[in-house]
Design a protein around this motif. Structure first.
Motif, PDB file in Angstrom:
ATOM      1  N   GLY A 163       0.804  -1.211   0.000  1.00  0.00           N
ATOM      2  CA  GLY A 163       0.000   0.000   0.000  1.00  0.00           C
ATOM      3  C   GLY A 163       0.835   1.258   0.000  1.00  0.00           C
ATOM      4  O   GLY A 163       0.514   2.243  -0.673  1.00  0.00           O
ATOM      5  N   LEU A 164       1.948   1.248   0.744  1.00  0.00           N
ATOM      6  CA  LEU A 164       2.836   2.403   0.778  1.00  0.00           C
ATOM      7  C   LEU A 164       3.471   2.654  -0.577  1.00  0.00           C
ATOM      8  O   LEU A 164       3.550   3.799  -1.045  1.00  0.00           O
ATOM      9  CB  LEU A 164       3.901   2.183   1.853  1.00  0.00           C
ATOM     10  CG  LEU A 164       4.923   3.314   2.048  1.00  0.00           C
ATOM     11  CD1 LEU A 164       4.214   4.590   2.463  1.00  0.00           C
ATOM     12  CD2 LEU A 164       5.959   2.919   3.079  1.00  0.00           C
ATOM     13  N   VAL A 165       3.889   1.601  -1.248  1.00  0.00           N
ATOM     14  CA  VAL A 165       4.480   1.750  -2.578  1.00  0.00           C
ATOM     15  C   VAL A 165       3.453   2.285  -3.561  1.00  0.00           C
ATOM     16  O   VAL A 165       3.730   3.140  -4.401  1.00  0.00           O
ATOM     17  CB  VAL A 165       5.058   0.390  -3.045  1.00  0.00           C
ATOM     18  CG1 VAL A 165       5.508   0.471  -4.492  1.00  0.00           C
ATOM     19  CG2 VAL A 165       6.234  -0.014  -2.155  1.00  0.00           C
ATOM     20  N   TRP A 166       2.218   1.810  -3.472  1.00  0.00           N
ATOM     21  CA  TRP A 166       1.165   2.264  -4.382  1.00  0.00           C
ATOM     22  C   TRP A 166       0.857   3.739  -4.181  1.00  0.00           C
ATOM     23  O   TRP A 166       0.665   4.494  -5.138  1.00  0.00           O
ATOM     24  CB  TRP A 166      -0.088   1.428  -4.167  1.00  0.00           C
ATOM     25  CG  TRP A 166      -1.224   1.841  -5.044  1.00  0.00           C
ATOM     26  CD1 TRP A 166      -1.394   1.563  -6.370  1.00  0.00           C
ATOM     27  CD2 TRP A 166      -2.355   2.636  -4.649  1.00  0.00           C
ATOM     28  NE1 TRP A 166      -2.553   2.119  -6.822  1.00  0.00           N
ATOM     29  CE2 TRP A 166      -3.167   2.791  -5.806  1.00  0.00           C
ATOM     30  CE3 TRP A 166      -2.749   3.209  -3.457  1.00  0.00           C
ATOM     31  CZ2 TRP A 166      -4.359   3.507  -5.767  1.00  0.00           C
ATOM     32  CZ3 TRP A 166      -3.930   3.922  -3.423  1.00  0.00           C
ATOM     33  CH2 TRP A 166      -4.732   4.070  -4.559  1.00  0.00           C
ATOM     34  N   CYS A 167       0.812   4.189  -2.910  1.00  0.00           N
ATOM     35  CA  CYS A 167       0.551   5.600  -2.639  1.00  0.00           C
ATOM     36  C   CYS A 167       1.666   6.495  -3.158  1.00  0.00           C
ATOM     37  O   CYS A 167       1.417   7.576  -3.705  1.00  0.00           O
ATOM     38  CB  CYS A 167       0.355   5.812  -1.141  1.00  0.00           C
ATOM     39  SG  CYS A 167      -1.152   5.077  -0.482  1.00  0.00           S
ATOM     40  N   LEU A 168       2.895   6.079  -3.004  1.00  0.00           N
ATOM     41  CA  LEU A 168       4.018   6.888  -3.466  1.00  0.00           C
ATOM     42  C   LEU A 168       4.044   7.019  -4.979  1.00  0.00           C
ATOM     43  O   LEU A 168       4.341   8.070  -5.529  1.00  0.00           O
ATOM     44  CB  LEU A 168       5.335   6.295  -2.951  1.00  0.00           C
ATOM     45  CG  LEU A 168       5.560   6.371  -1.427  1.00  0.00           C
ATOM     46  CD1 LEU A 168       6.857   5.672  -1.059  1.00  0.00           C
ATOM     47  CD2 LEU A 168       5.572   7.806  -0.945  1.00  0.00           C
ATOM     48  N   THR A 169       3.723   5.951  -5.677  1.00  0.00           N
ATOM     49  CA  THR A 169       3.728   5.997  -7.142  1.00  0.00           C
ATOM     50  C   THR A 169       2.505   6.704  -7.698  1.00  0.00           C
ATOM     51  O   THR A 169       2.545   7.273  -8.790  1.00  0.00           O
ATOM     52  CB  THR A 169       3.787   4.571  -7.699  1.00  0.00           C
ATOM     53  OG1 THR A 169       2.698   3.801  -7.154  1.00  0.00           O
ATOM     54  CG2 THR A 169       5.098   3.902  -7.331  1.00  0.00           C
ATOM     55  N   ARG A 170       1.401   6.758  -6.961  1.00  0.00           N
ATOM     56  CA  ARG A 170       0.179   7.385  -7.479  1.00  0.00           C
ATOM     57  C   ARG A 170       0.225   8.896  -7.350  1.00  0.00           C
ATOM     58  O   ARG A 170      -0.292   9.620  -8.197  1.00  0.00           O
ATOM     59  CB  ARG A 170      -1.028   6.840  -6.715  1.00  0.00           C
ATOM     60  CG  ARG A 170      -2.364   7.364  -7.205  1.00  0.00           C
ATOM     61  CD  ARG A 170      -3.483   6.700  -6.452  1.00  0.00           C
ATOM     62  NE  ARG A 170      -3.449   7.052  -5.034  1.00  0.00           N
ATOM     63  CZ  ARG A 170      -4.062   8.118  -4.521  1.00  0.00           C
ATOM     64  NH1 ARG A 170      -4.749   8.935  -5.299  1.00  0.00           N
ATOM     65  NH2 ARG A 170      -3.997   8.373  -3.221  1.00  0.00           N
ATOM     66  N   ASP A 171       0.806   9.463  -6.336  1.00  0.00           N
ATOM     67  CA  ASP A 171       0.779  10.902  -6.097  1.00  0.00           C
ATOM     68  C   ASP A 171       1.714  11.680  -7.013  1.00  0.00           C
ATOM     69  O   ASP A 171       1.493  12.854  -7.271  1.00  0.00           O
ATOM     70  CB  ASP A 171       1.125  11.193  -4.631  1.00  0.00           C
ATOM     71  CG  ASP A 171       0.047  10.651  -3.687  1.00  0.00           C
ATOM     72  OD1 ASP A 171       0.377  10.424  -2.515  1.00  0.00           O
ATOM     73  OD2 ASP A 171      -1.097  10.461  -4.143  1.00  0.00           O
ATOM     74  N   HIS A 172       2.762  11.087  -7.493  1.00  0.00           N
ATOM     75  CA  HIS A 172       3.740  11.790  -8.311  1.00  0.00           C
ATOM     76  C   HIS A 172       3.364  11.671  -9.787  1.00  0.00           C
ATOM     77  O   HIS A 172       3.193  10.559 -10.298  1.00  0.00           O
ATOM     78  CB  HIS A 172       5.145  11.217  -8.075  1.00  0.00           C
ATOM     79  CG  HIS A 172       5.630  11.463  -6.675  1.00  0.00           C
ATOM     80  ND1 HIS A 172       6.156  12.666  -6.286  1.00  0.00           N
ATOM     81  CD2 HIS A 172       5.637  10.666  -5.571  1.00  0.00           C
ATOM     82  CE1 HIS A 172       6.489  12.613  -5.007  1.00  0.00           C
ATOM     83  NE2 HIS A 172       6.178  11.413  -4.546  1.00  0.00           N
ATOM     84  N   PRO A 173       3.183  12.843 -10.534  1.00  0.00           N
ATOM     85  CA  PRO A 173       2.861  12.751 -11.971  1.00  0.00           C
ATOM     86  C   PRO A 173       4.066  12.266 -12.762  1.00  0.00           C
ATOM     87  O   PRO A 173       5.207  12.373 -12.314  1.00  0.00           O
ATOM     88  CB  PRO A 173       2.506  14.205 -12.321  1.00  0.00           C
ATOM     89  CG  PRO A 173       3.270  15.032 -11.321  1.00  0.00           C
ATOM     90  CD  PRO A 173       3.290  14.220 -10.057  1.00  0.00           C
TER      91      PRO A 173
END
Length: 228
Positions: A163-173
């Motif tokens: 979940g942490l990896v998914w959040c980090l990759t989703r917020d950055h364009p």
């Protein structure tokens, strides 16, 4: 071997009852024959069962050291705890619990019971205890509860990491595209230099022109046509 010893004890007790000509109930001591390797500094628990509903008895746990030839009676102390409890009316369990075990506790342990009314002694099976050094204890000897707790912790951390990896990759364009390189020549990219233009201006005297005006010649008429 255990079954044969147990049958011999029962046969011997039955034979004594038949010789004395009185009705009696078979009484016996039940224990397990085992070899235990206990690390130094840990604890040891042993138990045996005395089963008899008619005869009274005395006795308990006895101990024989490695180099000794006879058994001695175990007595309570700061490290040795002796207790018993009854599971049924005819069954009593004898327990021994040794804390902070050391090399002096290595040896043989058994229950020794004396039937007071029959003047007979019964012995349970012997447990042989070897005390090992504390450093020789393998780390794989962890109990089952620690292993289960470790597996549960690992299974709970895995989805958190995902979940942490998914959040980090989703917020950055995504990064902007790189513009293509221009392949124009160097000459077109160089700005031309400004040229200097020199002009020559000549002024004539207007007064002299008025003094000598030009004479306009009269037109020459070659023929004329008249309509009436």
């Amino acid at each position: 071997m255990m079954k044969s010893d147990y049958r011999c004890s029962l046969t011997f007790l039955a034979f004594l009852c038949m010789l004395k000509g009185t009705a009696c109930e078979l009484c016996f001591v039940r224990a397990s024959r085992a070899h235990k390797f206990v690390p130094e500094g840990s604890s040891l628990k042993l138990s045996c069962e005395v089963q008899c509903g008619v005869l009274s008895w005395t006795g308990g746990w006895v101990f024989q050291e490695m180099q000794s030839t006879g058994f001695t009676r175990l007595t309570p102390s700061e490290r040795i705890k002796l207790s018993n409890y009854s599971s049924t009316a005819n069954s009593t369990h004898l327990l021994v619990h040794i804390h902070n075990i050391n090399q002096s506790d290595a040896g043989s342990y058994k229950c020794e019971i004396t039937w007071t009314q029959r003047d007979l002694t019964s012995n349970g099976h012997v447990t042989y205890v070897n005390v090992t050094a504390a450093a020789s204890v393998d780390s794989s000897g962890r109990n089952l509860s620690h292993r289960i707790l470790l597996c549960l912790s690992a299974s709970m951390c895995f989805p958190l990491v995902l979940g942490l990896v998914w959040c980090l990759t989703r917020d950055h364009p995504p990064p902007p595209p790189v513009p293509p390189r221009s392949y124009t020549s160097f000459a077109t990219r160089v700005k031309p230099k400004k040229e200097l233009v020199y002009a020559e201006v000549t002024l004539k005297n207007s007064r002299r022109q008025n003094d000598c005006p030009k004479q306009v010649p009269e037109p020459t008429v070659y023929s004329s046509v008249h309509f009436s």
